[in-house]
Design an enzyme around this catalytic site. Structure first.
Site, mmCIF file in Angstrom:
data_model
loop_
_atom_site.group_PDB
_atom_site.id
_atom_site.type_symbol
_atom_site.label_atom_id
_atom_site.label_comp_id
_atom_site.label_asym_id
_atom_site.label_seq_id
_atom_site.Cartn_x
_atom_site.Cartn_y
_atom_site.Cartn_z
ATOM 1 N N ASN A 1 -44.042 -33.549 -2.916
ATOM 2 C CA ASN A 1 -43.324 -32.724 -1.877
ATOM 3 C C ASN A 1 -43.648 -31.362 -1.954
ATOM 4 O OD1 ASN A 1 -41.884 -32.213 -4.226
ATOM 5 N ND2 ASN A 1 -40.134 -32.891 -3.489
ATOM 6 N N GLU B 1 -37.532 -27.686 -6.134
ATOM 7 C CA GLU B 1 -37.869 -28.758 -4.926
ATOM 8 C C GLU B 1 -38.146 -27.914 -3.464
ATOM 9 O OE1 GLU B 1 -38.705 -31.526 -5.644
ATOM 10 O OE2 GLU B 1 -36.944 -32.676 -6.766
#
Ligand code: GLP
Length: 247
Positions: free
Chosen positions: A136, A143
């Protein structure tokens, strides 16, 4: 951003080792940032080989790892401290006290994070940071959505990251939910960065990091801002790039 495309993971490991070795040669006490995951393993294999056969000396090298799971004891099979010992530190002439991995078992996580930043600063900052990339686009455990100026702190892992990493645990329920990670600000403060990626599964993340907008939604895209960022990617991971690259 310099993008180097190599045929396979062995070539990726050698190209990365060339850069690490060159950087180590420039400093009395080189400060190298390290990453976990399967991607840097060919680099670590090559560094071990050069230490044993080529005289590459780690006796004055200082290392800082990017991240560590919260709540896994250091002797847990999946702790990043153990990973680093087993895949690199135990096989080279580095001084164990010169290797740093965040302490995921710290009672006071906030103090641990502040201390980690302080130790990096006390060593004069990171000369060269090695990075992998999550499917991702995460770097370390930053993140998507992470602040681009963030420093070392605790982060909640996304479902995608927990699923990606579940292959190393008995079940997804055993994958920790939190990690301590250098921030994106910590990473780009390193004087040089090299990001490694291999496999088709990384092709979208590499395209977003290199050719997408600079955005917190793809943390690796922050390397577009860095003056000395080199990406070493295998052909399959580079498969979705459209602009010309080096080989
Ligand atoms: C973990 C690590 C990252 C690493 C990523 C990719 O989430 N925190 O630093 O880059 O995994 O791992 P792999 O190289 O196994 O694909």
């Amino acid at each position: 951003m310099r993008i180097v495309v190599v045929p396979d993971t062995a070539a990726m490991g050698k190209r990365a080792a060339d850069l690490v070795e060159k950087e180590m040669g420039k400093h009395v006490n080189p400060v190298i940032g390290l990453a976990t995951g399967s991607t840097p393993l060919p680099l670590y294999k090559e560094l071990i080989r050069r230490n044993r056969e080529g005289g590459l000396d780690f006796s004055t090298t200082i290392t800082f790892n990017l991240d560590e799971y919260v709540g896994l004891p250091t002797d847990h099979s999946e702790s990043y401290r153990r990973f680093m010992n087993e895949n690199l530190f135990d096989h080279i002439n580095i001084v164990p006290g010169n290797t740093h991995v965040p302490n995921g078992m710290a009672d006071d996580v906030e103090a641990e994070c502040e201390n980690y930043e302080r130790m990096i600063a006390d060593c004069g900052g990171i000369d060269l940071q090695v990075l992998g990339i999550g499917g991702n686009g995460h770097i370390g455990f930053n993140e998507p959505g992470s602040s681009l100026g963030s420093l070392t702190r605790i982060k909640t892992l996304t479902e995608k990251t927990r699923q990606d990493n579940a292959r190393f645990f008995d079940s997804i329920d055993d994958v920790p939910r939190y990690a301590i990670t250098m921030g994106i600000g910590t990473i780009i403060a390193a004087r040089k960065c090299i990001l490694l990626a291999s496999g088709e599964g990384k092709a979208d993340a590499i395209k977003d990091a290199c050719e997408g907008p600079l955005t917190a939604m793809c943390p690796a895209s922050v390397l577009q801002l860095h003056r000395y960022a080199t990406l070493i990617v295998t052909e399959d991971a580079a498969g979705k790039l459209t602009l010309p690259v080096e080989d």
